[in-house]
Design a protein around this motif. Structure first.
Motif, PDB file in Angstrom:
ATOM      1  N   ASN A   1      60.943  44.075 -17.078  1.00  0.00           N
ATOM      2  CA  ASN A   1      60.366  43.755 -18.389  1.00  0.00           C
ATOM      3  C   ASN A   1      61.330  44.079 -19.524  1.00  0.00           C
ATOM      4  OD1 ASN A   1      58.005  42.846 -17.236  1.00  0.00           O
ATOM      5  ND2 ASN A   1      56.973  44.839 -17.374  1.00  0.00           N
TER       6      ASN A   1
ATOM      7  N   VAL B   1      64.169  41.466 -19.468  1.00  0.00           N
ATOM      8  CA  VAL B   1      63.697  40.183 -19.988  1.00  0.00           C
ATOM      9  C   VAL B   1      63.542  40.243 -21.508  1.00  0.00           C
ATOM     10  CG1 VAL B   1      61.735  38.599 -20.014  1.00  0.00           C
ATOM     11  CG2 VAL B   1      62.592  39.487 -17.842  1.00  0.00           C
ATOM     12  N   SER B   2      63.017  41.366 -22.019  1.00  0.00           N
ATOM     13  CA  SER B   2      62.825  41.508 -23.463  1.00  0.00           C
ATOM     14  C   SER B   2      64.159  41.485 -24.201  1.00  0.00           C
ATOM     15  CB  SER B   2      62.078  42.812 -23.768  1.00  0.00           C
ATOM     16  OG  SER B   2      60.798  42.797 -23.186  1.00  0.00           O
TER      17      SER B   2
ATOM     18  N   ALA C   1      67.013  40.241 -23.080  1.00  0.00           N
ATOM     19  CA  ALA C   1      67.602  38.902 -22.944  1.00  0.00           C
ATOM     20  C   ALA C   1      66.967  37.929 -23.916  1.00  0.00           C
ATOM     21  CB  ALA C   1      67.443  38.417 -21.506  1.00  0.00           C
ATOM     22  N   SER C   2      65.654  38.005 -24.065  1.00  0.00           N
ATOM     23  CA  SER C   2      64.951  37.108 -24.989  1.00  0.00           C
ATOM     24  C   SER C   2      65.398  37.349 -26.422  1.00  0.00           C
ATOM     25  CB  SER C   2      63.440  37.315 -24.872  1.00  0.00           C
ATOM     26  OG  SER C   2      62.993  37.003 -23.574  1.00  0.00           O
TER      27      SER C   2
ATOM     28  N   ILE D   1      68.948  35.931 -26.883  1.00  0.00           N
ATOM     29  CA  ILE D   1      68.901  34.465 -26.963  1.00  0.00           C
ATOM     30  C   ILE D   1      68.401  34.019 -28.329  1.00  0.00           C
ATOM     31  CG2 ILE D   1      67.732  32.420 -26.057  1.00  0.00           C
ATOM     32  CD1 ILE D   1      67.800  33.800 -23.304  1.00  0.00           C
ATOM     33  N   THR D   2      67.385  34.735 -28.842  1.00  0.00           N
ATOM     34  CA  THR D   2      66.829  34.392 -30.160  1.00  0.00           C
ATOM     35  C   THR D   2      67.870  34.600 -31.265  1.00  0.00           C
ATOM     36  OG1 THR D   2      64.623  35.032 -29.417  1.00  0.00           O
ATOM     37  CG2 THR D   2      64.976  34.894 -31.806  1.00  0.00           C
TER      38      THR D   2
ATOM     39  N   SER E   1      70.585  32.002 -31.003  1.00  0.00           N
ATOM     40  CA  SER E   1      70.055  30.703 -31.439  1.00  0.00           C
ATOM     41  C   SER E   1      70.018  30.614 -32.963  1.00  0.00           C
ATOM     42  CB  SER E   1      68.648  30.511 -30.864  1.00  0.00           C
ATOM     43  OG  SER E   1      68.080  29.331 -31.347  1.00  0.00           O
TER      44      SER E   1
END
Length: 242
Positions: A224, A227-228, A230-231, A234-235, A238
């Motif tokens: 978790n 993933v957090s 990495a998210s 990515i944000t 971006s």
């Protein structure tokens, strides 16, 4: 691939053939009665009437629930902190440290003062072992017999999973109120000669997970977070590259 296969077999197969001579006899390691054991004791004789004073509750012999009722009504006795049980007519009777067979013979000798050719049946009512760790069905098991091996205990628990370490199975045993820890290598035939191959009441068998399972559990616990992060990355990327 060849070396990987050999290594896998050596770590997975039980009791691999070696030069060991199997010399262990069950009689050397028969469990002995311990404090807090619960014993079922039934006295018999040619004339059932003479045994009535020694059997505080008589079993029912009629009806459709004969067997269940008989088992439920057999008298039980708990071994106290001094290693004694208290029997009708006989009073305190020391049993701790005796095997079941020795206790039967001792009680028969004492009863012979009152009954001609008495029969005595003693069974454990709480002979319990526990199997934990990397097995299919971990849990505690109450057994009808005191003769059980570590392999039989693992069989009751559905055997080890592929992730269980067979070379380092832990056995926790209580001796005179003190816990002792022993390790068994179940890949070697020499384990059949171990004084801990046969279990006694209240033994705990623990199978530890292998490194792959430990690493995967660490990954699972951190998934978790990963993933957090990495998210978030990515944000941010971006937004900056727009």
């Amino acid at each position: 691939m060849m070396f990987s296969s050999c290594g896998s077999r050596k770590s997975m197969v039980y009791l691999q053939q070696d030069s060991s001579q199997i010399t262990t006899l069950y009689e050397q390691y028969v469990p002995k009665i311990q404090i807090n054991d619960i014993l079922t004791i039934v006295v018999t004789a040619a004339d059932p009437k003479v045994t009535a004073p020694f059997n505080p509750v008589s079993s029912m012999t009629t009806g459709s629930f004969t067997q269940q009722t008989d088992m439920a009504l057999r008298p039980t006795y708990t071994v106290n902190d001094q290693g004694d049980i208290t029997l009708p007519m006989l009073g305190k009777f020391h049993v701790a440290g005796l095997t079941r067979t020795q206790a039967i013979e001792k009680l028969r000798t004492e009863l012979s003062k009152y009954i001609k050719d008495p029969g005595v049946n003693i069974n454990y009512n709480n002979f319990r072992i526990s199997v934990l760790g990397e097995v299919s069905r971990p849990g505690s098991f109450i057994l009808p017999s005191e003769r059980v091996t570590v392999l039989e205990a693992l069989g009751m628990a559905g055997d080890m999973t592929l992730r269980g370490v067979r070379k380092n199975v832990m056995l926790i045993r209580e001796v005179e109120g003190k816990k002792t820890i022993h390790y068994l290598d179940l890949t070697e035939q020499s384990t059949l000669n171990s004084p801990y191959y046969y279990l006694v009441q209240n033994d705990v068998v623990y199978v530890e997970p292998n490194k792959a399972q430990i690493n995967s559990s660490k990954l699972g616990a951190n998934t978790n977070i990963i993933v957090s992060i990495a998210s978030l990355l990515i944000t941010v990327i971006s937004v900056l590259t727009r």
